[in-house]
Design an enzyme around this catalytic site. Structure first.
Site, PDB file in Angstrom:
ATOM      1  CB  CYS A   1      -1.083   0.031   1.265  1.00 19.48           C
ATOM      2  SG  CYS A   1      -1.581   1.542   1.799  1.00 19.48           S
TER       3      CYS A   1
ATOM      4  CB  CYS B   1       0.710   1.573   4.111  1.00 12.23           C
ATOM      5  SG  CYS B   1      -1.100   1.225   4.169  1.00 12.23           S
TER       6      CYS B   1
END
Length: 99
Positions: free
Chosen positions: A24, A27
């Site tokens: 991600c 993230c």
């Protein structure tokens, strides 16, 4: 000795849980921001990162549908929940105002 997840959540120190995934992009952006939050707040908060791919049951229990999702706990109670990348000052403010 490693504390259990429930012991950590039930502590009177605020706990910020970051549900993330290695694949991600947002993230990866959030990770250094959380490190800055930890530097600023020190031992007044615990920050725990949980990989949703390795902890699917936990992610499901907390109904994490997208990453990054952050949850703030103190004394076993969920005080706040948010998704997406927040800036350091926003996160610090959320922790301070909710605990």
């Amino acid at each position: 000795m490693k504390s259990s997840f429930n012991e950590i959540l039930n502590s009177d120190t605020p706990v910020l849980i970051d549900f993330f995934a290695t694949w991600c992009g947002p993230c990866k952006t959030l990770s250094p921001i959380l490190e800055s939050v930890k530097k600023e707040m020190g031992d007044t908060v615990k920050i725990i990162k949980i990989d949703v791919d390795n902890n699917a049951a936990l992610a499901s229990k907390y109904q994490v549908r997208g990453v990054p999702t952050m949850l703030l706990f103190k004394n076993g109670k969920q005080l706040w929940r948010g998704s997406g990348v927040l800036q350091k000052d926003e996160i610090v403010n959320i922790i301070r105002t909710n605990t």
